[in-house]
Design an enzyme around this catalytic site. Structure first.
Site, PDB file in Angstrom:
ATOM      1  N   TRP A   9     -12.538 -32.434  -0.466  1.00 57.03           N
ATOM      2  CA  TRP A   9     -12.361 -33.558   0.448  1.00 57.03           C
ATOM      3  C   TRP A   9     -13.570 -34.485   0.288  1.00 57.03           C
ATOM      4  CZ3 TRP A   9     -14.385 -33.449   5.981  1.00 57.03           C
ATOM      5  CH2 TRP A   9     -13.898 -34.536   6.732  1.00 57.03           C
TER       6      TRP A   9
ATOM      7  N   ASP B 186     -14.887 -24.128   6.060  1.00 59.75           N
ATOM      8  CA  ASP B 186     -14.158 -25.248   6.668  1.00 59.75           C
ATOM      9  C   ASP B 186     -12.701 -24.822   6.773  1.00 59.75           C
ATOM     10  OD1 ASP B 186     -13.277 -27.654   7.627  1.00 59.75           O
ATOM     11  OD2 ASP B 186     -13.957 -28.856   5.930  1.00 59.75           O
TER      12      ASP B 186
ATOM     13  N   LYS C 266      -4.415 -30.901  12.322  1.00 57.62           N
ATOM     14  CA  LYS C 266      -3.186 -30.611  11.588  1.00 57.62           C
ATOM     15  C   LYS C 266      -2.302 -29.609  12.318  1.00 57.62           C
ATOM     16  CE  LYS C 266      -4.737 -33.018   7.986  1.00 57.62           C
ATOM     17  NZ  LYS C 266      -6.111 -33.316   8.360  1.00 57.62           N
TER      18      LYS C 266
END
Length: 409
Positions: free
Chosen positions: A138, A219, A255
């Site tokens: 990312w 993460d 999400k």
């Protein structure tokens, strides 16, 4: 002319993903497909408010004590406690021994920032440690750590030739990196490749990390969303917890609850004992106070209602299965369509990957071809958001990929 020399500023480039989204919105072609933004869409291509979130929202707003007062600096305690519980359920002793420091954050980005800033100030500056991020990852991972003046290195993650996780390359870097380096790991549904290590590979990676005394930051942005199973998606970090080493976890509910704009997340620090945990809590609260002061309340209240109510919690797990199963169906459909078209190359990696994204293997030139000829919008590195696919556009996407692979190098 600026009085303070600001005319010398170099204009910053727009975020690539949001730029693609803007181009998609300007495109008037009815066949256009947006596979850039990492946000879930239903089979009609529309944003989906989880049914459980609708129920929780009603409960929150009907509560006679509902207000818009500040949250405590550490966040909404009911939320942070429940967030830690769903992460570390397989290691409940950590919770019972009061060894987990949990601070509410501005979603996963805020959690990553707090972890990076703490590590920069209290670890990296002392020993010059660099942070190792996967290549690719990312994009904000790199810029965020650079913003706190920590040197960023990479470990090879994607084997482009074989379209798989580069386990050998990752292990080599973990073993050769200076002792005490920082390693940022995606706990599940790796962004952008969607390709996760196997459990045996995870175990080997952990042995290498521990042997070199590296500091680990996980993460996790897709717990429950990736596979439909909360415990399965948190397996890696719970396996690492068995080694009784300190580590960080950056957790997002954007999400898996669809709370994108509510910016709901947590930073967790797993400590060897609750004395360290208490000190960590105070220092992280100071960082929070000096950056955002207090975290957002609304999303945390919704998440807490879902996590704390057994009926809502079961409904949430059902909603997670709904999202993950639709994503997996789109993976199968896209792969099967490419196979039917006899598109050159192998495409099994699409179904071997997991979570929101797929690293297709298309080149930047092929991506540009798809945008110009077929009005498909996705990252130049070939990453697509599987949520942008649905039963009415997946064959169109497959046809575009097939044309691009046959026509463009």
């Amino acid at each position: 002319m600026s009085d303070f020399g600001f005319e010398e500023l170099i204009e910053a480039q727009p975020d690539a993903i949001f730029k693609l989204n803007a181009l998609y919105n300007q495109d008037e072609d009815p066949s256009k497909v947006n596979m850039s933004i990492g946000a879930y869409r239903d089979n009609n291509g529309k944003p989906w408010i989880l049914p459980v979130v609708k129920k929780a929202t009603e409960i929150v707003e009907k509560d006679p004590n509902f207000n818009h007062e500040y949250m405590p600096i550490a966040g909404f305690g009911q939320f942070t406690k429940a967030a830690a519980e769903i992460l570390f359920k397989p290691n409940e002793h950590l919770l019972k021994e009061d060894r987990i420091c949990s601070i509410q954050s501005v979603s996963g980005t805020g959690a990553n920032f707090m972890a990076a800033r703490f590590i920069a100030e209290h670890y990296a500056r002392k020993n010059g440690a660099a942070v190792y991020i996967s290549n690719p990852t990312w994009p904000v991972h790199r810029t965020l750590w650079e913003s706190v003046n920590v040197k960023v290195e990479t470990y090879p993650y994607w084997d482009a030739k074989n379209r798989r996780f580069d386990f050998e390359g990752t292990m080599e870097v973990m073993k050769s990196a200076p002792e005490g380096s920082i390693f940022l790991l995606h706990a599940c549904a790796h962004n952008p490749t969607g390709m996760d290590p196997t459990r045996e590979q995870w175990k080997s990676m952990f042995e290498a990390l521990l042997a070199r005394k590296h500091l680990v930051v996980f993460d996790i942005a897709y717990q429950g969303f990736a596979s439909g199973d909360l415990d399965r998606d948190s397996w890696a970090l719970n396996e690492f917890a068995k080694f009784n080493k300190d580590f960080f976890v950056c957790q997002s509910f954007a999400k898996n609850m669809g709370l994108y704009g509510e910016r709901t997340g947590c930073l967790h620090y797993v400590a060897k004992n609750n004395t360290v945990k208490s000190k960590m809590q105070s220092v992280l609260c100071l960082i929070q106070r000096n950056s955002i002061s207090n975290p957002p309340a609304y999303g945390a209240r919704i998440a807490a209602a879902i996590l704390s109510n057994p009926e809502l919690f079961e409904q949430w797990k059902e909603d997670l299965r709904t999202m993950s199963s639709r994503i997996n169906e789109m993976r199968r459909h896209l792969r099967d369509s490419l196979v039917t078209l006899k598109t050159p190359g192998t495409w099994d990696h699409i179904t071997e990957q997991i979570g929101m994204f797929s690293f297709t293997g298309l080149t930047p030139s092929q991506v540009q071809f798809c945008q110009e000829k077929y009005h498909l919008y996705f990252s130049a590195n070939g990453r697509i958001s599987m949520a942008g696919l649905n039963s009415s556009n997946v064959d169109h996407v497959a046809k575009a990929f097939d044309h691009a692979v046959r026509s463009v190098n």
